[in-house]
Design an enzyme around this catalytic site. Structure first.
Site, PDB file in Angstrom:
ATOM      1  N   SER A  37     -10.247  -0.105   6.946  1.00  0.00           N
ATOM      2  CA  SER A  37      -9.466   0.254   6.230  1.00  0.00           C
ATOM      3  C   SER A  37      -8.293  -1.667   5.675  1.00  0.00           C
ATOM      4  O   SER A  37      -8.238  -1.093   4.580  1.00  0.00           O
ATOM      5  CB  SER A  37      -8.480   0.986   6.351  1.00  0.00           C
ATOM      6  OG  SER A  37      -9.421   2.516   5.370  1.00  0.00           O
TER       7      SER A  37
ATOM      8  N   SER B 119     -10.150   2.191   2.815  1.00  0.00           N
ATOM      9  CA  SER B 119      -9.103   3.355   1.982  1.00  0.00           C
ATOM     10  C   SER B 119      -7.758   1.969   1.025  1.00  0.00           C
ATOM     11  O   SER B 119      -7.551   2.483  -0.088  1.00  0.00           O
ATOM     12  CB  SER B 119      -8.035   3.678   2.401  1.00  0.00           C
ATOM     13  OG  SER B 119      -7.178   3.175   3.576  1.00  0.00           O
TER      14      SER B 119
ATOM     15  N   LYS C 143       0.577  -1.045   0.494  1.00  0.00           N
ATOM     16  CA  LYS C 143      -0.128  -0.206  -0.261  1.00  0.00           C
ATOM     17  C   LYS C 143       0.686   1.298   0.113  1.00  0.00           C
ATOM     18  O   LYS C 143       2.081   1.203   0.665  1.00  0.00           O
ATOM     19  CB  LYS C 143      -0.946   0.120   1.307  1.00  0.00           C
ATOM     20  CG  LYS C 143      -1.978   1.463   1.256  1.00  0.00           C
ATOM     21  CD  LYS C 143      -2.865   1.216   2.479  1.00  0.00           C
ATOM     22  CE  LYS C 143      -3.635   2.175   2.650  1.00  0.00           C
ATOM     23  NZ  LYS C 143      -4.599   1.904   3.660  1.00  0.00           N
TER      24      LYS C 143
END
Lengths: 95, 490
Positions: free
Chosen positions: B182, B158, B78
């Site tokens: 998330s 997210s 990420k």
């Protein structure tokens, strides 16, 4: 709590974010609706409750007050928008 | 599709160790898959040269009999994790072309164990969002589509890039982070497994900060066992993060496959919310039945302050964010918009660099911390947070874990919830409670809805008791036998 355009202007100033005048009223409406939704917290009885700041109940560890890293201005400055002679270059702050 | 990209992490590691294929071969297969899946917009940066260098180094270590726990396994990272020499943006314009001169502890741990980095994954800007639509790089597209529809769906957020990349077989696993849901909400929306461990299990050092008392890293993977393997490598004490826990990291994988017989499971009645789709309600009941079949005792419990978790979160998280994001001032790194005075540089840089949702949260955070409002909002929210944590303490006095749905809906269309911030915030209604309490929670796929979209079940555990979650999740995974896959359209 209703937030008006003047409050948005003040808060944006505190947060160092430029907002154009025509954005203040729409932002005030958005933030007001969020804050009104948050108001439901007032239904909770919190008398005598300790505020919780950390997710785990551990005391923060201390370390010796000695230099552990440093003298590395090259990597520190590598991403700077402006750098010269081992320093960050920033706009003038004193007249 | 290439046979080397459909494997579980566990199977891939076995194939690598027994030298049925090389790290370079499996890495090339994944790089090819990534190249042909650009329509998903899952990656913000592909790093093929670095990946092949790392893979060749892994092959050398395997040949020398010196393989680490993840040796040769290609994964995605990420873009919230700083990676040395590789652009790291948190999907924000304000970080611009930031190239960290250091490596986050979590990714350093993964490279120490031999993992191979394929690239950086898309996400909501600064991890603020539930649909990936706040990314400066545009939204990730969910590989899943409703049956008979071409509508583009969100992978959640997210960590939407992480979840989509795992679901589409572009990576064997991915790092992710979870501040209010998330990791778990995107896992639920993409039919993948994600775990947010106990706060402090994974070091936050080198992870771009959103809300420091809530942020926690964890993996997204295709199976429960894969998630356990990745989490073990990612975890561990780090003196560079003063909230990192000193506790030893268990062999999480060894908990998968154990019998959950005799465990007591709580079903919190407050999670039965108005307007919950009947399919989610019935999946939840099915989860209860599966655990009973496996020998668990299931009881109803009460977490009375559940409905106050989201409003408390939307004070605490923006307050912490407004403080953390004060560092983006255009002076030391990232974007700088020139203007005549220093204050105008700050204001112009931040106006141009932050997206609307990030600005909204900074403004809320600044407002609730400002003079005259601190006690009424911030202190009040911290007290409600204590109430929520106490609810869990109470429940865990009589049960070993909790079972809930992960998200209130299946994947929804891009643009469907983006005009109403509060409607978007409600995505985290079942996930945000554990961030406030610091507890571990795992999402795994339980089934599909009538349109063929995946739905997740969430297990919540006691602090530091990820092991029980892996045991229960292993049992649920076996019972659910979730085999659905997104039909390839990209």
């Amino acid at each position: 709590m209703t937030i008006d355009a003047a409050t948005v202007r003040k808060v944006a100033k505190l947060a160092h974010i430029r907002e154009s005048d025509d954005r203040l009223a729409p932002l005030a409406a958005e933030l007001s609706s969020i804050m009104q939704w948050i108001e439901q917290l007032n239904e909770v009885d919190t008398a005598g409750v300790d505020p919780m700041a950390s997710a785990v109940a551990v005391s923060l560890p201390l370390r010796e007050d000695v230099v552990t890293a440093g003298g590395d201005s090259g990597p520190v400055l590598a991403n700077a928008p402006g750098a010269r002679g081992g320093f960050f270059v920033v706009p003038k702050v004193v007249e | 599709m290439n046979a080397l990209t459909g494997l579980t992490l566990k199977a891939a590691l076995e194939g690598l160790r027994s030298r049925r294929f090389s790290a370079e071969e499996i890495t090339r297969a994944h790089l090819d898959a990534i190249e042909s899946a650009r329509a998903l917009n899952a990656f913000v940066l592909e790093t093929p040269d670095k990946a092949l260098d790392m893979a060749r180094a892994s092959d050398a270590r395997i040949a020398a009999g010196d393989a680490g726990a993840l040796e040769g396994a290609p994964i995605g990272v990420k873009d919230l994790f700083c990676t040395r020499g590789v652009r790291s943006t948190a999907a924000s314009r304000v970080l611009g072309n930031f190239i960290p001169p250091y490596e986050s502890t979590v990714t350093a741990n993964l490279w120490r164990d031999g993992a191979v980095m394929l690239g950086k994954l898309n996400m909501d800007e600064f991890a603020m969002g539930s649909s990936n639509e706040t990314s400066a790089f545009g939204p990730v597209i969910n590989p899943w589509r409703s049956a008979g529809s071409n509508q583009q769906l969100t992978p959640g957020g997210s960590s939407g890039g992480s979840a989509a990349a795992v679901a589409a077989d572009l990576v064997l696993g991915a790092t992710a982070t979870d501040t209010g849901g998330s990791i778990r909400q995107p896992a639920s929306l993409t039919g993948t497994v994600g775990i947010k461990p106990t706060y402090g299990r994974c070091s936050r050092w080198g992870v771009v900060a959103f809300a420091s008392s809530l942020d926690q890293a964890g993996p997204i993977a295709r199976t429960v066992e894969d998630a356990a393997i990745l989490l073990r490598s990612m975890s561990g004490h780090d003196e560079k993060d003063s909230t990192s826990l000193p506790n030893e990291v268990p062999d999480f994988q060894s908990f998968v496959g154990r019998s959950p017989k005799g465990l007591r499971i709580g079903v919190p009645k407050e999670y039965r919310v108005d307007g919950m789709p009947p399919e989610i309600e019935s999946l939840w009941a099915q989860g209860v039945a599966w655990l009973k079949d496996a020998g668990c005792e299931v009881v109803e419990v009460s977490l009375p302050h559940t409905r106050y978790a989201l409003p408390a979160y939307y004070i605490i998280a923006p307050a912490e964010a407004s403080s953390n994001l004060a560092r983006y001032d255009g002076m030391r790194y990232g974007l700088r918009v020139d203007a005549p005075t220093l204050n105008e540089v700050y204001e112009s840089t931040r106006a141009a660099g932050f997206g609307d949702e990030v600005k909204r949260r900074i403004l809320i955070g600044t407002y609730v911390l400002s003079a005259g409002y601190y006690d009424a909002y911030y202190l009040k929210a911290q007290k409600v947070r204590r109430r929520i944590a106490d609810d869990f303490d109470q429940a865990f006095g009589s049960v070993d874990a909790l079972l809930t749905p992960t998200a209130p809906s299946a994947a929804f269309g891009l643009g469907e919830n983006s005009s109403d911030p509060v409607a978007m915030y409600l995505n985290d209604i079942f996930t945000v409670t554990v961030n406030l309490a610091g507890l571990p929670a795992l999402s795994l796929p339980g089934g599909v809805d009538a349109k063929g979209l995946p739905l997740g079940l969430q297990l919540i555990g006691r602090a530091l008791d990820e092991g029980t979650l892996f045991t229960l999740a292993g049992a649920l995974e076996q019972a659910a036998d979730f085999k659905a896959r997104p039909a390839r359209w990209w």
